[in-house]
Design an enzyme around this catalytic site. Structure first.
Site, PDB file in Angstrom:
ATOM      1  N   GLU A 130       0.785  -1.236   0.000  1.00 49.20           N
ATOM      2  CA  GLU A 130       0.000   0.000   0.000  1.00 49.20           C
ATOM      3  C   GLU A 130       0.820   1.292   0.000  1.00 49.20           C
ATOM      4  OE1 GLU A 130      -2.607  -0.514   3.373  1.00 49.20           O
ATOM      5  OE2 GLU A 130      -3.715  -2.102   2.391  1.00 49.20           O
ATOM      6  N   GLU A 244      -6.329 -10.631  -1.060  1.00 52.70           N
ATOM      7  CA  GLU A 244      -7.134 -10.384   0.156  1.00 52.70           C
ATOM      8  C   GLU A 244      -8.622 -10.302  -0.195  1.00 52.70           C
ATOM      9  OE1 GLU A 244      -5.652  -7.087   2.467  1.00 52.70           O
ATOM     10  OE2 GLU A 244      -3.581  -7.508   1.933  1.00 52.70           O
TER      11      GLU A 244
HETATM   12  C1  GLA Z   1      -5.070  -4.381   4.299  1.00 51.96           C
HETATM   13  C2  GLA Z   1      -3.843  -5.162   4.710  1.00 51.96           C
HETATM   14  C3  GLA Z   1      -4.167  -6.422   5.416  1.00 51.96           C
HETATM   15  C4  GLA Z   1      -5.319  -6.260   6.379  1.00 51.96           C
HETATM   16  C5  GLA Z   1      -6.495  -5.703   5.636  1.00 51.96           C
HETATM   17  C6  GLA Z   1      -7.704  -5.531   6.517  1.00 51.96           C
HETATM   18  O1  GLA Z   1      -5.601  -4.674   3.115  1.00 51.96           O
HETATM   19  O2  GLA Z   1      -2.950  -5.438   3.652  1.00 51.96           O
HETATM   20  O3  GLA Z   1      -3.033  -6.851   6.128  1.00 51.96           O
HETATM   21  O4  GLA Z   1      -4.940  -5.432   7.440  1.00 51.96           O
HETATM   22  O5  GLA Z   1      -6.143  -4.444   5.178  1.00 51.96           O
HETATM   23  O6  GLA Z   1      -7.867  -6.482   7.467  1.00 51.96           O
END
Ligand code: GLA
Length: 341
Positions: A130, A244
């Protein structure tokens, strides 16, 4: 019942993010349906190195030992991020930012310990998470036209991503290395991600794949946006991983917008909403199968609706139903739309 990862064995890995308590509550579900495991929080720097030089692998080992016993490879998540870093990582004992060289040597030491410990378990690492700024971020949160401002940009400068990948490659030449981000399908953000990844390649630094987090809402992304993002990243000769995935049943864009119009809150999942979710999951997985040469893994963020991080985010106390398995751990319609093809 069919196994999710067996249904996809000729396509890509199907993974899941788990917490240490999930090992006690979801063991059968995890070992039946998934062939990759990510630690939800338990490999993040704030958990494994809470104090300088003091490593705590208690929770991590609980998950890794389960993965070992069940012969399930792990995704490593994560190293360089603006969140969930212990405060000390960036500062000296007076609380002032440390120097660039000291921060980079802390990164190296941290990677050496963690990558070495799990080198036989972890098949890929989210090296940087990120780093790209968001469209709606306040200008003071931007470092330049691509990056968000963070201790990484303040201390190391704009080459912190290049430095992180160089170090990761030196420490662990065998694991696949990824850049991971969210809203990775939105054209503006996609192009910024493309730019930093291309810069790594042009600088001769190894990166193997782009992590597309895939925190979705209904109709967000559209199938075309998703396809364009996959093709754009793949055009650099890289693989992609959906790292994710979850599909919120709320349209939280409304929640975030100025016209704040909260979604209805579902005390139970209405059948028509479950059906709509199943259709979107089914449509996207059909497209993913077309890209099996590019997609290495599709990973769900949490094993069942019971333990989704979206119960409570972004609306505190609100239940969500974003995954293939319900709060009772049973497959939902979305499960069948993904495995029946
Ligand atoms: C982000 C992170 C993850 C997690 C998610 C929410 O996307 O990369 O590690 O913290 O948020 O749970």
């Amino acid at each position: 019942m069919e196994s999710l990862c067996k249904a996809y064995e000729n396509y890509f890995k199907i993974g899941v993010a788990v917490s240490a308590p999930n090992i006690d509550t979801h063991a059968d579900l995890i070992r039946t349906h998934f062939n990759s495991i990510t630690c939800e929080n338990e490999m993040k720097p704030c958990v494994v190195q809470p104090k300088p030089g003091v490593f705590d692998f208690t929770k991590t080992d609980k998950i890794v030992n389960f993965a070992r016993e069940n012969h399930i490879p792990m995704r490593g998540h994560t190293f360089v991020w603006h969140n969930q870093m212990p405060k000390w990582f960036f500062t000296d004992d007076k609380g002032a930012f440390i120097s660039r060289s000291m921060l980079l040597s802390r990164v190296r030491e941290h990677m050496q310990v963690v990558m070495e410990r799990y080198k036989d378990d972890v098949w890929c690492w989210d090296v940087v998470n990120e780093a790209v700024f968001d469209d709606d971020a306040a200008p003071e949160k931007r470092y330049n036209d691509t990056l968000r401002r963070s201790p990484w940009t303040e201390i190391v400068g704009d080459d912190f991503i290049v430095q992180a990948f160089k170090i990761a490659n030196e420490v662990n030449p065998d694991a696949k290395l990824l850049y991971n981000d969210y809203c990775e399908y939105l054209p503006n953000k996609r192009e910024r991600i493309y730019k930093i990844v291309k810069n790594l390649i042009d600088s001769g630094v190894r990166i193997d794949a782009v992590g597309m987090q895939s925190h979705w809402h209904f109709d967000d992304p559209t199938l075309d946006m998703e396809r364009e993002a996959i093709e754009r990243y793949a055009s650099l000769g890289l693989k992609v991983q959906m790292t994710e995935m979850d599909l919120s049943v709320y349209e939280d864009k409304k929640f975030y917008s100025e016209l704040h119009q909260p979604d209805p809150e579902y005390a139970a999942l209405p059948p028509e909403v479950e059906e709509r979710q199943a259709q979107m999951y089914g449509k996207f997985f059909a497209m993913f199968r077309e890209y099996k040469d590019v997609i290495e893994s599709v990973n769900f963020w949490n094993p069942s609706d019971e333990v989704s991080w979206l119960n409570g985010f972004p609306v505190p106390g609100r239940k969500n139903y974003p995954l293939l398995f319900g709060a009772d751990h049973k497959p939902k319609k979305a499960f069948y739309s993904v495995v029946n093809f």
